[in-house]
Structure formats: C-alpha cells, structure tokens
Design a protein around this motif. Structure first.
Motif, PDB file in Angstrom:
ATOM      1  N   GLU A 175       0.832  -1.187   0.000  1.00 33.61           N
ATOM      2  CA  GLU A 175       0.000   0.000   0.000  1.00 33.61           C
ATOM      3  C   GLU A 175       0.874   1.246   0.000  1.00 33.61           C
ATOM      4  O   GLU A 175       1.893   1.309   0.678  1.00 33.61           O
ATOM      5  CB  GLU A 175      -0.907   0.012   1.217  1.00 33.61           C
ATOM      6  CG  GLU A 175      -1.931   1.129   1.208  1.00 33.61           C
ATOM      7  CD  GLU A 175      -2.878   1.060   2.388  1.00 33.61           C
ATOM      8  OE1 GLU A 175      -3.705   1.972   2.532  1.00 33.61           O
ATOM      9  OE2 GLU A 175      -2.791   0.083   3.169  1.00 33.61           O
ATOM     10  N   SER A 176       0.503   2.217  -0.788  1.00 34.09           N
ATOM     11  CA  SER A 176       1.214   3.486  -1.021  1.00 34.09           C
ATOM     12  C   SER A 176       2.405   3.334  -1.943  1.00 34.09           C
ATOM     13  O   SER A 176       3.082   4.315  -2.266  1.00 34.09           O
ATOM     14  CB  SER A 176       1.669   4.156   0.286  1.00 34.09           C
ATOM     15  OG  SER A 176       2.861   3.562   0.800  1.00 34.09           O
ATOM     16  N   GLU A 177       2.692   2.124  -2.419  1.00 31.16           N
ATOM     17  CA  GLU A 177       3.777   1.922  -3.383  1.00 31.16           C
ATOM     18  C   GLU A 177       3.235   1.452  -4.725  1.00 31.16           C
ATOM     19  O   GLU A 177       3.974   0.922  -5.549  1.00 31.16           O
ATOM     20  CB  GLU A 177       4.788   0.908  -2.835  1.00 31.16           C
ATOM     21  CG  GLU A 177       5.460   1.321  -1.542  1.00 31.16           C
ATOM     22  CD  GLU A 177       6.318   2.579  -1.692  1.00 31.16           C
ATOM     23  OE1 GLU A 177       6.621   2.970  -2.828  1.00 31.16           O
ATOM     24  OE2 GLU A 177       6.667   3.173  -0.653  1.00 31.16           O
ATOM     25  N   GLU A 178       1.947   1.650  -4.947  1.00 27.32           N
ATOM     26  CA  GLU A 178       1.364   1.230  -6.220  1.00 27.32           C
ATOM     27  C   GLU A 178       1.991   2.005  -7.375  1.00 27.32           C
ATOM     28  O   GLU A 178       2.411   3.141  -7.222  1.00 27.32           O
ATOM     29  CB  GLU A 178      -0.150   1.462  -6.213  1.00 27.32           C
ATOM     30  CG  GLU A 178      -0.910   0.661  -5.175  1.00 27.32           C
ATOM     31  CD  GLU A 178      -1.050   1.399  -3.857  1.00 27.32           C
ATOM     32  OE1 GLU A 178      -1.836   0.929  -3.014  1.00 27.32           O
ATOM     33  OE2 GLU A 178      -0.376   2.440  -3.671  1.00 27.32           O
ATOM     34  N   GLU A 210      -2.020  -3.045  -9.340  1.00 27.40           N
ATOM     35  CA  GLU A 210      -1.224  -2.320  -8.353  1.00 27.40           C
ATOM     36  C   GLU A 210       0.119  -1.847  -8.898  1.00 27.40           C
ATOM     37  O   GLU A 210       0.876  -1.181  -8.193  1.00 27.40           O
ATOM     38  CB  GLU A 210      -0.993  -3.210  -7.117  1.00 27.40           C
ATOM     39  CG  GLU A 210      -2.282  -3.541  -6.382  1.00 27.40           C
ATOM     40  CD  GLU A 210      -2.069  -4.516  -5.251  1.00 27.40           C
ATOM     41  OE1 GLU A 210      -0.927  -4.993  -5.086  1.00 27.40           O
ATOM     42  OE2 GLU A 210      -3.036  -4.806  -4.528  1.00 27.40           O
TER      43      GLU A 210
END
Length: 499
Positions: A175-178, A210
């Motif tokens: 999450e937050s590194e997509e 993602e």
C-alpha cells in the motif's frame, strides 16, 4: 495441450527436487528445445509452438499450426544463413548475442510457478541475472499467472516469451507503493541510452492493478510484441527516456486505475521528475532524470478499447520526445482525448497515420504552446463521436508546429469545433472533411499560416472557416454545406469566393 505433449524446457525436474545451478543450465540446454542441423528439422511439428534450434543457422524455428509451417522464432543467424528478411549485418546489429546459440530458459525448469499464489518476482529477477551472465537468450513463461512482487530487470539480448494471453503477469505492491514498474531493464538508472539494449517482451498479458506495466528506461532497441493489457495502475507500456522502441501488436481492455491512466505513454525523465521507478521488493529506485529524450519509437497494430474510461489512450508526456510514430490502430472510450500531448511541452517529428479515434471526448489534442515544435504529419485518420453528450472540445487540435501536413482526415461529431489550430507555420491541409461541429468546422484561431485545399465543411452551427488574428489561409477546392456562415476573418464575415 494434451498431457503426453512435451512441455518446453522441463527437463528431468520433479516437484521437490533441489537443483544444482550447473545441472539446471545443462538440463535447460538439453531439453528446452530440439537441436540439430537445419537439414534434420522435421517437415512438420508434433504440436503447436514446438521449437527447433538449427545449430548451423543459429536460428530457432517455431511450428505454427495455423499456417502449418515453421516460422522464425529467434536467434541471430549466420553469414551463410541469415535471419529471414534481414541481412546478417542487420541481424548482428539488432542482436549482439555473445553466445554461439540462443538457449531457451523455461522458468518452470527453475522452479518458477505461475500458480497465481506464489510470489516469483525475486526468482525471475535472479534467472534474468543468470541469462545476462550467459550472454542473453529466450526466457519462456508457460501459461499461468506469475506474481512479480518486485520488478525483474531484463538484460541485453534477452527476450521474455509468453504463451499469448494465457501467460499473465501481475505485480502485487505494498500500500502506497502502487504504480512501480512490473518489468523494466538493467541500466534503468543509467544516463543517455546506456541501459540494456536489444531486448524484448512477447506474447503475454498484463493484469496488474497495483503496478504499472513494461517500462523501458534509458534503453535502446526494444521490441514489445503481442501485449494484452487488462487492469493496470498507470500504463501497460511506459517508454521513458529510451530510443528505438517498437510496440507492435497491442490490445488494451482497460486504462490505468491511478491518476495517470493512459494505456500507452511516451515519457521523458526530465530534471526533477519524481516518478517512474522500479520496486526491488523493499524500496523504489527512480529512473535517472538527466533529460534524455524518448526518440524514434513506434506504436503499431493496436487496439485501445477500455471499459473504464481513461483520460487518454496514448499520452505524449513532458518536453523532448522526438520521432514518434502512431499507426494502424483504433482508440475508443477516452474521457479527454484519444491521443494527447501536454500543453506547453515541446516535441518534434510526430506521425499519426491510419488511426481511428471513435467515441472519445476528443480525437487528437496536441496541447497549446506558442512555438518550438517541429514536423507534424497526420494522415488517413478518422475522428468520430456519435454521442453528442460525449463529444467535447475540438476533434483535432494542434499548436506550435513549424511544418505540418494534415491529409485525408475526417472529423465528425458534435465537438465544440471540429478542427482547431494555433501558432502554426507552413500548415498544409488537404482532403479534410469537418462535419457536425456545434460551432466552427475549421478554426485557425491565432498566428496560423495555412493552405487549405480539397476540404469540406458541413453541418456546423456557426462558421465553416474562421480565420483569427495574425492568421492567413490560402484555399482551393473548399465546399460548404449547411453552415451558419461560410467565412469569418478577424471577426468580420467575408464572402468565400468559389475556387
């Protein structure tokens, strides 16, 4: 494929076996494909996609059941027996493989499973390192879903080969590194075009909500062929500061789910660019932002038909792109424009040929800039949007080019204006039909020097041809049907002399 059919490259591997590295290479080399002189190649293959490596040619042949013939699959050939359709010199410059043969490395033989549950990105990356050290080759992914939890990096002279849409690559990301790249190349962090060269990806499907897709970065001589695009975070293909990249055969069913959602993007990693990176499983590393232009790239034989309404189909992003060709394709379902270039960005030598832009809010929109662009060619293009609620803005818009040719183009639909230009020198238009605009068919808004011949303006609400301040239009063979007024120059209505 029946159970008794041999599987490429499996060798003697059984589940649970522990492989010695040397044994693995030997097993792949012996069992991945049948080898021998070209004279010993059988007349027909036993199954579709069977491979035969002709040792005296240096060429791998694939049995194609559809054509009932052996077709070229890979290899650099020899002076006596060059790659079909090329001279040996051309083949050698395209592929500088250092090994005598180009082996096929089947990922299954290395314990890499496409079961849709096991994360195999690190293992694929390690295999690509081995292939690179061996001088390149073909890495084959049998049908399956492969989870790439990190970005594998492709080296020189290496082809990733799938089994068509049955080979699926997915990139799970924290999450937050997509959005970090699904696939990229060694040397993404180099300067100029010093990253990996002479590599490619063929015949596989990207379904990776993602991650972004395939990202050539600081790369040279890249071929992406037979790419199927489903879910993606940003782009299925994102060409960043690379040259001689060809995308041939591309089908997109969706655009990106993130903010930058064009299925295909040509980009430049200019100074201060804080995006475009790979994910090594723990952290992101960005492409070097030295301003290397994306140059001499082609998108051909493609269909972009997304169901999720992305802003653009093809995005030409940031300053600097040179010699981009978009040809033989179909784009529909875009919320802003089928083909878009950024407002204010400079580019040169853009060619758009034989492309249908149907059912988009706009067709081709090359954002406003006063000057500094060079060489635009648009030919054999249809821009049509039948839904009045969808059509918006201009069907075709370009600005800032010195030298532009637009020919054999149809713009049809309830766009605000059908064809609009700003700040164009030496603009030549011929064989243009502009119909259905709410206001103007042809709008030469400001600072345009144009020649308009063999053109038709019809069914537009206000003016057939508008010539704005500091603009000059020479014309011949122009016809008008059901337009409010034929010509307006600098706000004054003018009589359009029959030519």
């Amino acid at each position: 494929m029946a159970d008794e059919t041999p599987r490429l490259g499996l060798g003697t591997y059984e589940p649970g076996d522990e492989w010695d590295h040397t044994d693995t290479v030997e097993a792949v080399d012996r069992h991945a494909i049948v080898r021998g002189p070209i004279a010993d190649r059988p007349e027909t293959g036993e199954y579709d996609d069977e491979l035969y490596h002709a040792t005296d040619q240096g060429i791998t042949w694939r049995w194609d059941g559809a054509s009932e013939d052996w077709v070229y699959f890979g290899g650099r050939g020899s002076p006596e027996r060059p790659v079909p359709g090329t001279s040996h010199f051309e083949a050698a410059t395209m592929t500088r493989a250092s090994t005598a043969e180009s082996p096929v490395w089947n990922v299954e033989a290395h314990g890499i499973e496409g079961d849709g549950e096991t994360e195999v990105g690190a293992a694929v990356h390690a295999l690509l390192e081995t292939v690179h050290e061996a001088g390149g080759g073909i890495v084959y992914f049998p049908p399956g879903r492969y989870l790439l939890e990190r970005t594998p990096l492709i080296g020189d002279d290496t082809i990733l080969q799938g089994a068509g849409s049955a080979t699926v690559l997915e990139g799970p990301r924290p999450e937050s590194e997509e959005g970090r790249a699904l696939l990229s190349n060694r040397g993404f962090d180099a300067t100029g075009y010093d990253g990996a060269s002479n590599w490619g990806v063929r015949d596989l499907r990207i379904d990776a909500p993602e991650s972004t897709g395939i990202m050539p970065a600081h790369a040279e001589n890249v071929r992406l062929e037979g790419i199927y695009g489903d879910r993606i975070y940003y782009h299925h293909v994102d060409v960043v500061s690379s040259k001689n990249v060809t995308v041939d055969g591309y089908w997109a069913t969706r655009g990106g789910e993130g903010d930058s959602d064009a299925p295909v993007q040509f980009d430049n990693q200019n100074a201060g660019t804080g995006v475009n990176g790979i994910w090594d499983g723990k952290r992101e590393s960005l492409v070097t932002d030295d301003g290397t232009p994306t140059r001499n790239c082609t998108l051909a034989n493609f269909e972009i038909d997304p169901t999720n309404g992305p802003e653009y189909g093809v995005h030409i992003h940031r300053d600097g792109t040179e010699s981009i060709t978009i040809e033989d394709g179909y784009i529909t379902g875009c919320g802003y424009a089928a083909i878009r270039a950024d407002t204010g960005s400079l580019l040169s030598d853009l060619t758009i040929d034989a492309v249908s832009c149907l059912g988009n809010a706009r067709g081709i929109s090359l954002g406003q800039v006063a000057d500094g662009r060079r060489e635009l060619t648009i030919s054999n293009v249809t821009i049509r949007t039948d839904d009045d609620a969808t059509a918006a803005g201009s069907g075709l818009y370009a600005a800032g080019f010195d030298g532009a040719t637009v020919s054999n183009v149809v713009v049809d639909g309830a766009f605000t204006n059908a064809v609009v230009f700003d700040d164009m020198d030496d603009l030549k238009l011929t064989g243009i039909t502009a119909t259905g605009a709410r206001h103007q068919a042809f709008r030469f808004r400001e600072g345009v020097d144009a020649t308009l011949t063999t053109a038709r303006a019809a069914d537009c609400g206000t003016v057939g041809v508008y010539v704005g301040p500091d603009s000059s239009v020479a014309y011949g063979g122009v016809t008008f049907e059901d337009v409010g007024q034929r010509v307006e120059v600098d706000g004054d209505l003018r009589e359009w002399v029959t030519s």
